[in-house]
Design an enzyme around this catalytic site. Structure first.
Site, PDB file in Angstrom:
ATOM      1  N   ASP A  87      -1.370 -16.819 -12.192  1.00 35.57           N
ATOM      2  CA  ASP A  87      -1.340 -16.555 -10.748  1.00 35.57           C
ATOM      3  C   ASP A  87      -0.988 -17.865 -10.047  1.00 35.57           C
ATOM      4  O   ASP A  87      -1.472 -18.937 -10.446  1.00 35.57           O
ATOM      5  CB  ASP A  87      -2.728 -16.072 -10.293  1.00 35.57           C
ATOM      6  N   PHE A 125      -0.571   4.520  -4.341  1.00 35.18           N
ATOM      7  CA  PHE A 125      -0.650   4.845  -2.924  1.00 35.18           C
ATOM      8  C   PHE A 125      -1.509   3.732  -2.303  1.00 35.18           C
ATOM      9  O   PHE A 125      -1.337   2.583  -2.664  1.00 35.18           O
ATOM     10  CB  PHE A 125      -1.086   6.306  -2.741  1.00 35.18           C
ATOM     11  N   ASN A 126      -2.426   4.007  -1.369  1.00 36.13           N
ATOM     12  CA  ASN A 126      -3.056   2.874  -0.662  1.00 36.13           C
ATOM     13  C   ASN A 126      -4.336   2.401  -1.341  1.00 36.13           C
ATOM     14  O   ASN A 126      -5.364   3.078  -1.254  1.00 36.13           O
ATOM     15  CB  ASN A 126      -3.316   3.254   0.796  1.00 36.13           C
ATOM     16  N   ALA A 168       1.368  -9.355  -9.846  1.00 39.89           N
ATOM     17  CA  ALA A 168       1.763 -10.356  -8.843  1.00 39.89           C
ATOM     18  C   ALA A 168       2.985  -9.900  -8.061  1.00 39.89           C
ATOM     19  O   ALA A 168       3.991  -9.512  -8.649  1.00 39.89           O
ATOM     20  CB  ALA A 168       2.065 -11.679  -9.543  1.00 39.89           C
ATOM     21  N   ASP A 187       3.836 -20.131 -11.394  1.00 42.29           N
ATOM     22  CA  ASP A 187       4.708 -19.209 -10.675  1.00 42.29           C
ATOM     23  C   ASP A 187       5.849 -18.851 -11.607  1.00 42.29           C
ATOM     24  O   ASP A 187       6.459 -19.744 -12.205  1.00 42.29           O
ATOM     25  CB  ASP A 187       5.240 -19.927  -9.415  1.00 42.29           C
ATOM     26  N   TYR A 204      10.260  -4.128   1.049  1.00 41.08           N
ATOM     27  CA  TYR A 204       9.191  -4.117   0.049  1.00 41.08           C
ATOM     28  C   TYR A 204       9.411  -2.987  -0.957  1.00 41.08           C
ATOM     29  O   TYR A 204       9.479  -3.198  -2.172  1.00 41.08           O
ATOM     30  CB  TYR A 204       7.829  -3.986   0.739  1.00 41.08           C
ATOM     31  N   ARG A 207      -2.220   8.347   5.165  1.00 39.91           N
ATOM     32  CA  ARG A 207      -2.088   7.673   3.866  1.00 39.91           C
ATOM     33  C   ARG A 207      -3.110   8.261   2.891  1.00 39.91           C
ATOM     34  O   ARG A 207      -4.134   8.824   3.300  1.00 39.91           O
ATOM     35  CB  ARG A 207      -2.376   6.158   4.009  1.00 39.91           C
ATOM     36  N   HIS A 256      -4.037  -5.055   6.342  1.00 46.46           N
ATOM     37  CA  HIS A 256      -4.372  -3.701   5.899  1.00 46.46           C
ATOM     38  C   HIS A 256      -5.415  -3.045   6.796  1.00 46.46           C
ATOM     39  O   HIS A 256      -6.260  -3.721   7.388  1.00 46.46           O
ATOM     40  CB  HIS A 256      -4.868  -3.725   4.450  1.00 46.46           C
TER      41      HIS A 256
END
Ligand code: UFG
Length: 323
Positions: A31, A169-170, A74, A51, A141, A219, A187
């Site tokens: 990460d 989904f969310n 990531a 990275d 995105y 959503r 969010h």
């Protein structure tokens, strides 16, 4: 299994890492900590800060770790930001992702699990949304994630890399130890709970003129522990393909705010704002394929339970992670 997890210091990754370790897997987290937090990495995992824009580093790291599976969380993942800074999305989610894939193939890894998104579909012709819907994203995105899905398809055909791609989904809620802390929070649920915690005076509702019963976007909220569970099932060598992950029930922005008020027992003032660019009006999953082919079954399908775990985490960590 020996599992390599990119983005394991992030929101969904941190909970998946904890569950992998609990199940007895060995985990290396990779990460860059641009969005993730060092203290969100389970202490039992090996941590590498890096990275995969750095092609040499990711080749060296995967060559050393030699995992049996790579789980790739990531990414840059904000719909709104992608509408103002598309370059970041195509660089991080596509170009750097190809470095990771090349290193995965070079290290002889058998299985790749990818965090994709329902944003690859764009506004659907029908809901609930199954995997056969056409993919017509309306923001960079979603486009960047769709591009990477296509790259995966070619790597399977040409290099034999087996993969599972999950279209989330969310994602919402919190795990036992780890929860949602974005440095810039966009969010819905954490923003609404921040009002309940007294950290913000009101929450904003982006768009009240959508073609939905109360005019706000709908959503499908899915608990991150349930997402994590699906990743564990995906490690089975016999599983591959694209799967939607959601609960099959849609909630409007106003309904989410009502649930947050009930769970927190606090009044949450709201302000109505114009629509946010790139937001489809209604996204609701059909996860039948994940049920039947993976044997996946959400443990926290109720929005009240999802919000309760988030509220519990935020009340214990009102300022999020220390780093
Ligand atoms: N919203 C508000 N007020 C806020 C925040 C959000 O009204 O303060 C609205 C948004 O406009 C949207 C809905 O609440 O209509 C949900 O917004 P989120 O930002 O919580 O989530 P998104 O649906 O935009 O995006 C999320 C993830 C993506 C993922 C997508 C799939 O960020 O990575 O879900 O739907 F792809």
């Amino acid at each position: 299994m020996n599992v390599f997890v990119t983005g394991g210091a992030g929101y969904i990754g941190s909970v998946c890492v904890e569950e992998l370790l609990d199940a007895g897997h060995a985990v290396t987290v990779f990460d860059n900590l641009s969005e993730g937090h060092r203290s969100a990495v389970d202490g039992r995992a090996t941590f590498v800060q890096g990275d995969f824009a750095d092609r040499t580093l990711i080749h060296e790291t995967l060559g050393r770790v030699r995992p049996e599976a790579v789980i790739h969380f990531a990414a840059s993942a904000l719909v709104g930001e992608s509408m103002t800074n598309p370059s970041k999305y195509f660089r991080n989610n596509v170009a750097s992702g190809v470095n990771l894939l090349d290193a995965t193939v070079a290290a002889g890894v058998r299985k790749f699990v990818f965090s994709s998104t329902c944003a690859t579909y764009g506004p659907p012709d029908r809901v609930p949304m199954d995997e056969s819907l056409p993919q017509r994203p309306i923001n960079p995105y979603g486009e960047s994630k769709l591009m990477f899905e296509k790259v995966l398809g070619w790597y399977r055909e040409i290099h034999g890399l087996q993969f599972v791609a999950f279209r989330y989904f969310n994602a919402a809620g919190a795990g036992r130890q780890f929860g949602e802390h974005h440095r810039v929070e966009t969010h819905l649920i954490p923003n609404v709970l921040a009002v309940a915690l007294g950290k913000k005076p009101h929450c904003e509702i982006f768009g009240t003129d959508y073609p939905t019963p109360d005019g706000t976007c709908i959503r499908d909220y899915i608990h991150i522990a349930d997402l994590a569970q699906a990743h564990m099932l995906a490690l089975d060598p016999s599983k591959s393909g694209f799967f939607n992950l959601g609960n099959g029930e849609g909630f409007s922005v106003r309904q989410v705010i009502d649930v947050c008020e009930r769970v927190s027992g606090r009044k949450i003032p709201t302000i109505e704002r114009p629509r946010r660019a790139g937001d489809p009006p209604r996204l609701v999953a059909s996860a039948q394929k994940a049920f039947s082919e993976l044997g996946w079954k959400p443990r926290f399908p109720k929005l009240e339970d999802i919000v309760s775990t988030a509220w519990n985490w935020h009340t214990r960590h009102p300022d999020g992670y220390p780093d």
